[in-house]
Design a protein around this motif. Structure first.
Motif, PDB file in Angstrom:
ATOM      1  N   ALA A 164     -76.453  50.531-133.940  1.00  0.00           N
ATOM      2  CA  ALA A 164     -75.561  49.393-134.130  1.00  0.00           C
ATOM      3  C   ALA A 164     -75.319  48.662-132.820  1.00  0.00           C
ATOM      4  O   ALA A 164     -75.240  47.429-132.786  1.00  0.00           O
ATOM      5  CB  ALA A 164     -74.240  49.857-134.739  1.00  0.00           C
ATOM      6  N   VAL A 165     -75.190  49.408-131.721  1.00  0.00           N
ATOM      7  CA  VAL A 165     -75.011  48.794-130.409  1.00  0.00           C
ATOM      8  C   VAL A 165     -76.186  47.866-130.097  1.00  0.00           C
ATOM      9  O   VAL A 165     -76.008  46.721-129.649  1.00  0.00           O
ATOM     10  CB  VAL A 165     -74.864  49.881-129.319  1.00  0.00           C
ATOM     11  CG1 VAL A 165     -75.114  49.314-127.927  1.00  0.00           C
ATOM     12  CG2 VAL A 165     -73.473  50.509-129.390  1.00  0.00           C
ATOM     13  N   ALA A 166     -77.408  48.342-130.332  1.00  0.00           N
ATOM     14  CA  ALA A 166     -78.584  47.499-130.077  1.00  0.00           C
ATOM     15  C   ALA A 166     -78.552  46.245-130.941  1.00  0.00           C
ATOM     16  O   ALA A 166     -78.861  45.140-130.472  1.00  0.00           O
ATOM     17  CB  ALA A 166     -79.854  48.298-130.350  1.00  0.00           C
ATOM     18  N   GLY A 167     -78.146  46.405-132.210  1.00  0.00           N
ATOM     19  CA  GLY A 167     -78.059  45.252-133.091  1.00  0.00           C
ATOM     20  C   GLY A 167     -76.985  44.268-132.668  1.00  0.00           C
ATOM     21  O   GLY A 167     -77.158  43.045-132.796  1.00  0.00           O
ATOM     22  N   ASP A 168     -75.865  44.772-132.140  1.00  0.00           N
ATOM     23  CA  ASP A 168     -74.794  43.893-131.678  1.00  0.00           C
ATOM     24  C   ASP A 168     -75.258  43.036-130.501  1.00  0.00           C
ATOM     25  O   ASP A 168     -74.967  41.837-130.429  1.00  0.00           O
ATOM     26  CB  ASP A 168     -73.574  44.718-131.246  1.00  0.00           C
ATOM     27  CG  ASP A 168     -72.993  45.534-132.377  1.00  0.00           C
ATOM     28  OD1 ASP A 168     -73.186  45.166-133.552  1.00  0.00           O
ATOM     29  OD2 ASP A 168     -72.344  46.559-132.081  1.00  0.00           O
ATOM     30  N   VAL A 169     -75.983  43.645-129.588  1.00  0.00           N
ATOM     31  CA  VAL A 169     -76.497  42.880-128.446  1.00  0.00           C
ATOM     32  C   VAL A 169     -77.502  41.833-128.937  1.00  0.00           C
ATOM     33  O   VAL A 169     -77.514  40.691-128.463  1.00  0.00           O
ATOM     34  CB  VAL A 169     -77.131  43.819-127.405  1.00  0.00           C
ATOM     35  CG1 VAL A 169     -77.756  43.013-126.262  1.00  0.00           C
ATOM     36  CG2 VAL A 169     -76.090  44.784-126.848  1.00  0.00           C
ATOM     37  N   MET A 229     -67.055  37.695-131.877  1.00  0.00           N
ATOM     38  CA  MET A 229     -67.157  38.714-132.927  1.00  0.00           C
ATOM     39  C   MET A 229     -68.152  39.805-132.544  1.00  0.00           C
ATOM     40  O   MET A 229     -67.854  41.009-132.661  1.00  0.00           O
ATOM     41  CB  MET A 229     -67.592  38.045-134.238  1.00  0.00           C
ATOM     42  CG  MET A 229     -67.847  38.997-135.391  1.00  0.00           C
ATOM     43  SD  MET A 229     -68.687  38.169-136.782  1.00  0.00           S
ATOM     44  CE  MET A 229     -70.344  37.955-136.089  1.00  0.00           C
ATOM     45  N   TRP A 230     -69.337  39.403-132.062  1.00  0.00           N
ATOM     46  CA  TRP A 230     -70.349  40.400-131.707  1.00  0.00           C
ATOM     47  C   TRP A 230     -69.923  41.208-130.482  1.00  0.00           C
ATOM     48  O   TRP A 230     -70.241  42.411-130.385  1.00  0.00           O
ATOM     49  CB  TRP A 230     -71.703  39.743-131.479  1.00  0.00           C
ATOM     50  CG  TRP A 230     -72.382  39.330-132.750  1.00  0.00           C
ATOM     51  CD1 TRP A 230     -72.693  38.063-133.156  1.00  0.00           C
ATOM     52  CD2 TRP A 230     -72.821  40.196-133.802  1.00  0.00           C
ATOM     53  NE1 TRP A 230     -73.288  38.081-134.388  1.00  0.00           N
ATOM     54  CE2 TRP A 230     -73.386  39.378-134.812  1.00  0.00           C
ATOM     55  CE3 TRP A 230     -72.790  41.568-133.993  1.00  0.00           C
ATOM     56  CZ2 TRP A 230     -73.918  39.904-135.983  1.00  0.00           C
ATOM     57  CZ3 TRP A 230     -73.323  42.100-135.166  1.00  0.00           C
ATOM     58  CH2 TRP A 230     -73.875  41.273-136.141  1.00  0.00           C
ATOM     59  N   ALA A 231     -69.216  40.581-129.548  1.00  0.00           N
ATOM     60  CA  ALA A 231     -68.726  41.328-128.387  1.00  0.00           C
ATOM     61  C   ALA A 231     -67.705  42.378-128.810  1.00  0.00           C
ATOM     62  O   ALA A 231     -67.737  43.526-128.338  1.00  0.00           O
ATOM     63  CB  ALA A 231     -68.125  40.369-127.360  1.00  0.00           C
ATOM     64  N   ILE A 259     -69.129  47.397-120.899  1.00  0.00           N
ATOM     65  CA  ILE A 259     -69.343  45.970-120.654  1.00  0.00           C
ATOM     66  C   ILE A 259     -68.806  45.098-121.783  1.00  0.00           C
ATOM     67  O   ILE A 259     -68.639  43.878-121.623  1.00  0.00           O
ATOM     68  CB  ILE A 259     -70.851  45.687-120.421  1.00  0.00           C
ATOM     69  CG1 ILE A 259     -71.048  44.382-119.632  1.00  0.00           C
ATOM     70  CG2 ILE A 259     -71.614  45.637-121.740  1.00  0.00           C
ATOM     71  CD1 ILE A 259     -70.496  44.411-118.243  1.00  0.00           C
ATOM     72  N   ALA A 260     -68.489  45.693-122.936  1.00  0.00           N
ATOM     73  CA  ALA A 260     -68.069  44.909-124.089  1.00  0.00           C
ATOM     74  C   ALA A 260     -66.797  44.109-123.815  1.00  0.00           C
ATOM     75  O   ALA A 260     -66.715  42.920-124.158  1.00  0.00           O
ATOM     76  CB  ALA A 260     -67.870  45.826-125.302  1.00  0.00           C
ATOM     77  N   GLN A 261     -65.802  44.742-123.213  1.00  0.00           N
ATOM     78  CA  GLN A 261     -64.559  44.018-122.936  1.00  0.00           C
ATOM     79  C   GLN A 261     -64.795  42.863-121.984  1.00  0.00           C
ATOM     80  O   GLN A 261     -64.213  41.786-122.136  1.00  0.00           O
ATOM     81  CB  GLN A 261     -63.509  44.966-122.357  1.00  0.00           C
ATOM     82  CG  GLN A 261     -62.157  44.299-122.096  1.00  0.00           C
ATOM     83  CD  GLN A 261     -61.558  43.669-123.341  1.00  0.00           C
ATOM     84  OE1 GLN A 261     -61.570  44.276-124.424  1.00  0.00           O
ATOM     85  NE2 GLN A 261     -61.030  42.454-123.221  1.00  0.00           N
ATOM     86  N   GLN A 262     -65.669  43.066-121.005  1.00  0.00           N
ATOM     87  CA  GLN A 262     -65.976  41.975-120.078  1.00  0.00           C
ATOM     88  C   GLN A 262     -66.667  40.824-120.812  1.00  0.00           C
ATOM     89  O   GLN A 262     -66.395  39.646-120.543  1.00  0.00           O
ATOM     90  CB  GLN A 262     -66.862  42.472-118.944  1.00  0.00           C
ATOM     91  CG  GLN A 262     -67.057  41.459-117.839  1.00  0.00           C
ATOM     92  CD  GLN A 262     -65.752  40.997-117.232  1.00  0.00           C
ATOM     93  OE1 GLN A 262     -64.945  41.813-116.782  1.00  0.00           O
ATOM     94  NE2 GLN A 262     -65.510  39.688-117.226  1.00  0.00           N
ATOM     95  N   LEU A 263     -67.528  41.150-121.775  1.00  0.00           N
ATOM     96  CA  LEU A 263     -68.171  40.104-122.564  1.00  0.00           C
ATOM     97  C   LEU A 263     -67.149  39.334-123.396  1.00  0.00           C
ATOM     98  O   LEU A 263     -67.257  38.105-123.538  1.00  0.00           O
ATOM     99  CB  LEU A 263     -69.239  40.710-123.467  1.00  0.00           C
ATOM    100  CG  LEU A 263     -70.577  41.023-122.805  1.00  0.00           C
ATOM    101  CD1 LEU A 263     -71.417  41.936-123.692  1.00  0.00           C
ATOM    102  CD2 LEU A 263     -71.345  39.744-122.487  1.00  0.00           C
ATOM    103  N   ILE A 264     -66.164  40.030-123.947  1.00  0.00           N
ATOM    104  CA  ILE A 264     -65.108  39.345-124.697  1.00  0.00           C
ATOM    105  C   ILE A 264     -64.407  38.321-123.803  1.00  0.00           C
ATOM    106  O   ILE A 264     -64.157  37.172-124.203  1.00  0.00           O
ATOM    107  CB  ILE A 264     -64.102  40.371-125.257  1.00  0.00           C
ATOM    108  CG1 ILE A 264     -64.772  41.221-126.339  1.00  0.00           C
ATOM    109  CG2 ILE A 264     -62.864  39.667-125.822  1.00  0.00           C
ATOM    110  CD1 ILE A 264     -63.936  42.401-126.805  1.00  0.00           C
ATOM    111  N   GLU A 265     -64.114  38.716-122.576  1.00  0.00           N
ATOM    112  CA  GLU A 265     -63.457  37.800-121.641  1.00  0.00           C
ATOM    113  C   GLU A 265     -64.383  36.670-121.241  1.00  0.00           C
ATOM    114  O   GLU A 265     -63.951  35.513-121.099  1.00  0.00           O
ATOM    115  CB  GLU A 265     -62.984  38.594-120.420  1.00  0.00           C
ATOM    116  CG  GLU A 265     -61.910  39.621-120.749  1.00  0.00           C
ATOM    117  CD  GLU A 265     -61.546  40.499-119.558  1.00  0.00           C
ATOM    118  OE1 GLU A 265     -62.002  40.187-118.433  1.00  0.00           O
ATOM    119  OE2 GLU A 265     -60.824  41.502-119.768  1.00  0.00           O
TER     120      GLU A 265
END
Length: 436
Positions: free
Chosen positions: A379-384, A363-365, A424-430
């Motif tokens: 928001a990006v900082a909070g997501d990480v 979800m966070w990724a 990098i978000a898509q890579q984190l999802i994977e």
């Protein structure tokens, strides 16, 4: 004590102690004056807090800790509860909390003693976004009372740490440990759950014991109500309950932080219901691609699931509120995030915390990619931070790829480079999908 339904941060010198004449020891509790502090300005007034007499206090004896890390106290069963979800509202905004028992032991030196303490991670979200994080340290004394040995607090604004007000640790700067729950609470008992005038201070009086309250999935016996006095002179009532510990603060009509569900207390030994799986899949799809049609599909599957299974009343209220907001505006990123948080919480009844936390990582990724796409650097900082907090909860090995990519995301967030974070978000999802 527990984290305050988001009070404004005070200045460093938040509280002055000493008698009204200025010469007694408030920490020792010898008829001392602890001055009221203005919550908004941090200024110390001349008035004294209405403290109970020492004769009423049950936290005056020196606790002994032979086996401190097994905390089984009925109304503060810290090591018996793996994760608790709280919901409600604060200042008109949706409020949600995750409290998780962390692996590992922290040794705290208090005076001439080294005490092994367990760590509880407290994460509060305002409108879906990280607002406060604290690591709380607890130990159970030989008589069954539970002691609070400090907290490491980070208050967030715009996705980053704004201050660390409220941080303290027993043994540092003359801070004593503080009783957070008597072994056998009785009406009229008084104890201080934080007792460092100058930094933190709370006094609790037990109002009632042996109560029955409505829990997430039925009635709960053996609850207690306490009255809490804060250093700004305000007070509030709290309920504690077996199987949960702190159960609720506030009221449905005002600020509220109350249990939505806890595990293993509310766990059910059964497969995840097919309709919950369908709801979860639809919410994830709508989160990644919000349109009126995908949000309507999620709403229909929520209605079907709710009709087929028991759902805690607080989660029903929250889901209805958040789905209404999302349907009104499918591009509302905060509403979409809250709906997925609610849906993921429902899975805790049927799945281990580690499994549900993997879903939270995903979800966070996804949220990282969504927020990066619109250039929302805070928001990006909070997501990480969300990714890092979930990762902190488990000591099982993780993939090297996930660790490296999360570090890359943190570096991008710290540089306020939303575009790099998005890449990098898509890579984190994977990476998350590959975790086992």
């Amino acid at each position: 004590m527990r984290h305050k339904v988001l009070l404004p941060a005070l200045g460093a010198a938040v509280l002055l102690a000493g008698a009204c004449s200025g010469n007694t020891d408030a920490q020792a509790g010898k008829g001392a004056c602890v001055h009221v502090v203005d919550e908004n300005t941090g200024r110390t007034g001349s008035a004294c807090l209405p403290l109970a007499p020492d004769s009423a206090r049950v936290d005056r004896a020196t606790p002994h800790f032979a086996h401190p890390t097994r905390i089984t106290n009925l109304t503060h069963p810290t090591t018996e509860v793996a994760q608790t979800i709280y919901g409600g509202q604060e200042s008109g905004k949706p409020f949600r909390t995750e409290v998780t028992l962390l692996p590992g032991i922290k040794t705290i030196t208090w005076g001439d003693r080294s005490i092994r303490a367990v760590t509880s991670q407290y994460v509060a979200f305002s409108a879906g976004r990280v607002a406060e994080v604290a690591l709380d340290w607890y130990a159970q004394a030989d008589d069954g009372s539970v002691w609070y040995l400090g907290e490491d607090v980070s208050n967030y604004a715009g996705g980053v740490v704004a201050d660390t007000e409220g941080t303290w640790q027993a043994g540092h700067d003359d801070a004593p440990g503080a009783m957070i729950m008597p072994a056998h609470p009785r009406k009229g008992d008084v104890y201080r759950t934080e007792n460092l005038p100058g930094v933190v201070f709370e006094q609790v009086t037990v109002k009632a014991v042996g109560q029955t309250v409505d829990g997430p999935y039925g009635r709960i016996n053996g609850a207690m109500t306490v009255h809490e006095l804060h250093m700004d002179g305000t007070t509030e009532d709290k309920i504690f309950a077996p199987g949960y510990g702190e159960f609720s603060t506030g009221s449905a009509d005002g600020d509220l932080e109350a249990v939505s569900l806890a595990v293993p207390t509310d766990a059910k030994q059964a497969p995840v219901p097919a309709r919950l799986l369908a709801l979860d899949k639809a919410v994830r799809a709508a989160h990644a691609g919000p349109t009126p049609a995908t949000v309507r599909a999620a709403r229909a599957l929520w209605d079907a699931y709710r009709a087929s299974d028991a759902v805690p009343a607080l989660l029903v209220r929250q889901m209805e509120r958040d789905l209404d907001a999302w349907q009104k505006s499918p591009q509302d990123r905060a509403a979409a995030l809250r709906v997925e948080q609610n849906t993921t919480d429902l899975r805790l009844r049927y799945e281990p915390v580690q499994t549900v936390d993997r879903a939270r990582l995903g979800m966070w990724a996804r949220q990282l990619g969504i927020d990066a796409a619109v250039g929302d650097k805070g928001a990006v900082a909070g997501d990480v931070t969300g990714l890092e907090l979930v990762r902190q909860r488990h000591d099982t090995p993780e993939s090297a790829a996930f660790s490296a990519d999360l570090k890359t995301a943190r570096d991008a967030a710290d540089r306020k480079d939303a575009a790099a974070a998005g890449r990098i978000a898509q890579q984190l999802i994977e990476d998350v999908a590959a975790l086992r």
